[in-house]
Design a protein around this motif. Structure first.
Motif, short mmCIF file in Angstrom:
data_model
loop_
_atom_site.label_atom_id
_atom_site.label_comp_id
_atom_site.label_asym_id
_atom_site.label_seq_id
_atom_site.Cartn_x
_atom_site.Cartn_y
_atom_site.Cartn_z
N ILE A 180 0.83 -1.20 0.00
CA ILE A 180 0.00 0.00 0.00
C ILE A 180 0.87 1.26 0.00
N SER A 181 1.89 1.27 0.86
CA SER A 181 2.78 2.44 0.97
C SER A 181 4.20 1.96 1.19
N ASN A 182 5.13 2.52 0.42
CA ASN A 182 6.53 2.11 0.51
C ASN A 182 7.37 3.13 1.28
N VAL A 183 6.74 3.91 2.15
CA VAL A 183 7.45 4.88 2.96
C VAL A 183 8.07 4.14 4.15
N ILE A 184 9.39 4.15 4.21
CA ILE A 184 10.08 3.45 5.30
C ILE A 184 10.61 4.48 6.29
N ASN A 185 10.77 4.06 7.54
CA ASN A 185 11.18 5.01 8.57
C ASN A 185 12.70 5.18 8.60
N HIS A 186 13.13 6.12 9.43
CA HIS A 186 14.56 6.48 9.49
C HIS A 186 15.41 5.30 9.99
#
Length: 798
Positions: A180-186
């Motif tokens: 759904i979302s490929n935003v990965i954290n720091h």
């Protein structure tokens, strides 16, 4: 105030002894009693006992009610394929095309959850790269949090509760999963960047564990050396590591700031008022410690974030931040007050820390440090003299640290021994070298390499190469110690009493006065009493233990501390096996190094999967199996009979060696003059009919037959294809045990089979519900105990 905080902590501990979680009504009743006790001046000092107990039980009830809050039937969901939508909450641990990760589910089958559910998932051969922070839609199968329950074994269910994980399961294969979302954290970004510069080296896993707390890459060889030398605490990011990072950053920033003469810089820009500039510069110099403390607090917090804000790191942060707060606010507080307030905040924020051994290890270590400094005050009190050089000052400080480390290692050794079941005679030698080397060189350099990996890959690789060289030297030294013949001695539970008493005597010798040492006779009396109890145990008694091995079978028959094992449980492609996780820990805790008999019913994995591992770890005197690939000392043929410690082993089936089918299972009846147990493997009603027909053909009294047994380990885990009515009547058992997996997809034992036993007045037991089931065979009768309800009856483990 200190007493109130301490009683709150004691009350929280008292909550752990309850066998079940009380309903919210009773939790509310506890809170009401607390308010009444607090209002009353005479009972106010003890009112926090009720509050601490109520607080832990309230958090526990919230965990348990996650399913009802979301209006879900967890038992029914276990048999369904569920569509979940949520977020990957941990850095996935991937090896051999298999990834394990925590997943926070916000939707189940398009139903938005009132409270998110945390699921521990595995995914074989993932179609895309998994990373922390991604949002996925998976087709999964899962079960409510559950674990095996055996004596000496690891409590997986307690571990799941400690980390607030509500269910475990796996991602279905050959399904269309959606990212759904490929935003990965720091944290994931830093981990991926750093992992890319780590070389393919055997010890790179150690660096990864020190920097991110990710220990999934450590193999069995790593863990064996770490456990044998008792330095596994060095790779578990906790208070020691947070303190090192905070201390290093504090002195580093202090040195950098002091390298700049601030008052001179200020004077260049304030020609009109030289005196003001000098005063301001001196004021800044006096207060740089405040900035350094804040900077070190930030560095410690960032390191805890990189470690995933694991529970041990959060506990360490609470204690460190509380200490820094009092320093910054110039509040004088005693050590006991600081410790009591720290424990209060930890229990308030992380109440499930109480069921974590790492928590008690940390508290014990802190208490030991203060105890050592208090008891040997003269040794650790040093005032620098004018004639002392810097070298002399540093030498004396290093000597103090060395003394502290040696005594701390010695005091920590009993607790470490209790956890590992081994006493390490090389632990002191290992820690003397490993602790300072890791603290002063390896950990700081590893973190430095991590920080610069995003700036300069070349420099990061250069620093990592230095770390690996030093780590290799250390590892060679540790390997040498671990491989010494006398390095480690396994201890059984019969030794724990002696160890505890010995520790009490050591502590007494430090604390009490010579006149009070007469009280040390009490521990000696306990030792004699313990020896007497062990010596008077009846030699005619024997036990049958049906181990909790999920869907599989492993039965331990024990008499006079000698063992017969029937089946070994399963092993899995991931490397996990019931032999390693259930049987070997039990044998180690009971001091078993040899099996008199190992009988393998047939070669299905759930019955014979642990054979190779047991064969490598234990001496087996007699091996019985019909697997032609194994060179066994005995074959299982009906009609054979053996004597073992005044017990009779009668082989009931099969009549000949045919193969590996369920119906070729080795059926064994073990009996004495009063009691008997029938072990049936996976036979079906076809074999049952043959056995009953043979019995009827011989015209024997069916209640006094070669089948009649008081305890029956039910055939084939309670499958519909087994446990015919005629067979049950021929055995006429008092107890029938199903060795089955929790909510297994075969739905064993079948309801019809259970009802069949119950209609014939047979007491039915299931390892999935009861955990390990023990039958004490005595001449006066059979005593039954269930591990979950009788041996370890605590709400946090069940």
């Amino acid at each position: 105030m200190d007493w109130w905080l301490v009683t709150f902590f004691i009350g929280a501990i008292f909550s752990l002894i309850l066998p079940i979680e009380p309903a919210l009504f009773y939790v509310g009743l506890l809170i009401l009693c607390f308010l009444l006790a607090y209002i009353n001046q005479s009972t106010r000092r003890y009112s926090a006992l009720l509050l601490g107990c109520a607080w832990v039980l309230f958090i526990a009830s919230q965990y348990q009610q996650i399913w009802s809050t979301n209006q879900l039937n967890s038992s029914m969901l276990a048999y369904q394929e569920v569509l979940v939508h949520g977020e990957v909450n941990t850095i996935p641990a991937c090896e051999a095309q298999r990834c394990r990760f925590n997943f926070i589910a916000h939707q189940l089958n398009s139903q938005v959850l009132k409270q998110p559910i945390s699921i521990r998932l595995s995914w074989d051969s993932p179609t895309q790269q998994l990373q922390q922070g991604q949002h996925w839609q998976f087709f999964v199968k899962f079960k409510p949090a559950h674990g095996l329950a055996n004596e000496g074994g690891f409590s997986y269910q307690t571990w799941l509760r400690r980390y607030n994980i509500h269910a475990t399961g796996y991602v279905r294969k050959n399904k269309k999963h959606q990212l759904i979302s490929n935003v990965i954290n720091h944290r994931q970004q830093q981990f991926s960047t750093f992992k890319a510069v780590l070389p393919s080296h055997n010890l790179s896993a150690i660096i990864q564990a020190l920097t991110f707390g990710e220990r999934s890459s450590l193999n069995k060889d790593h863990w064996q050396i770490l456990q044998h030398t008792q330095i596994q605490h060095l790779i578990a990011i906790s208070g020691l590591h947070i303190g090192i990072v905070g201390g290093f950053s504090y002195f580093l920033i202090l040195a950098i700031i002091r390298a700049f003469p601030l008052h001179k810089l200020m004077s260049r820009f304030t020609y009109s008022n030289q005196q003001t500039a000098v005063t301001l510069g001196k004021l800044l110099n006096r207060n740089i410690r405040i900035f350094a403390l804040l900077f070190s607090a930030g560095c410690a917090g960032y390191y805890a974030y990189l470690a995933g804000f694991s529970v041990p790191t959060l506990r360490a942060l609470v204690m460190i931040y509380l200490f820094l707060f009092f320093r910054l606010m110039a509040i004088n507080i005693s050590v006991l007050s600081w410790l009591a307030l720290s424990l209060f905040i930890i229990v308030l924020l992380m109440p499930m820390s109480l069921i974590s051994m790492s928590f008690w290890l940390s508290i014990y270590a802190v208490v030991c440090i203060f105890f050592i400094i208090w008891r040997f005050n003269k040794l650790f009190s040093y005032h620098q003299k004018e004639k002392d050089t810097l070298f002399a000052y540093l030498f004396k400080k290093c000597r103090q640290l060395l003394y502290l480390q040696v005594m701390l290692t010695l005091l920590m050794l009993p607790l470490a021994t209790l956890l590992s079941g081994q006493v390490s005679f090389v632990a002191v030698l290992a820690n003397l070298v490993a602790v300072p080397l890791v603290s002063i060189i390896i950990l700081p350099l590893s973190i430095f390499a991590l920080l610069i990996s995003t700036i300069s890959t070349v420099l990061a690789i250069f620093v990592i190469d230095i770390v690996l060289v030093i780590l290799s030297w250390l590892w060679q030294y540790l390997t040498f110690l671990a491989e010494l013949p006398w390095a480690v001695v396994n201890l059984s539970h019969t030794h724990w009493c002696f160890i505890f008493i010995a520790v009490v005597c050591i502590i007494f010798s430090f604390v009490i006065t010579p006149k009070q040492r007469k009280w040390m006779a009490l521990p000696l009396i306990l030792i004699v009493a313990n020896i007497s109890v062990l010596g008077f145990k009846s030699k005619s008694e024997w036990t049958v233990k049906v181990m909790d091995v999920g869907h599989g079978l492993a039965v331990i028959v024990e008499k006079n501390q000698r063992i017969l094992l029937y089946d070994t449980g399963a092993s899995y492609p991931s490397g996990f096996s019931m032999a390693e996780s259930v049987l070997l820990p039990y044998f180690q805790e009971n001091g078993v190094q040899q099996l008199d008999w190992l009988i393998i019913s047939h070669d299905d994995n759930d019955h014979a999967g642990g054979f190779i591992e047991l064969h490598e770890q234990l001496l087996i005197s007699n091996l019985m199996t019909n697997d032609k690939a194994i060179n066994a000392s005995h074959r299982c043929i009906a009609g054979n009979s053996y004597q073992w410690q005044q017990l009779t082993l009668d082989i009931v089936s099969p009549g000949e060696i045919k193969g590996a089918d369920n119906d070729d299972s080795c059926v064994v009846r073990i009996s004495d003059q009063h009691n008997s147990v029938l072990l049936t493997g996976d036979i079906s009603q076809k074999v049952e009919k043959l056995l009953v027909s043979k019995l009827q053909a011989n015209s024997k009294d069916i209640t006094d037959s070669y089948l009649a047994s008081k305890v029956l380990v039910a055939p084939h885990h309670g499958s519909k294809t087994s446990s015919s009515t005629a067979f049950i009547k021929a055995i006429a058992p008092d107890y029938a045990v199903f060795s089955a997996g929790f909510l297994n997809h075969w739905r064993m034992p079948a309801n019809t089979v259970v009802e069949r036993y119950q209609k014939l007045n047979v007491n039915v037991l299931n390892t999935a519900d009861s955990g390990m089931i023990t039958f004490q065979m005595r001449s006066k009768g059979i005593e039954v105990s269930r591990y979950r309800f009788d041996d370890w009856p605590y709400w946090f483990a069940n």
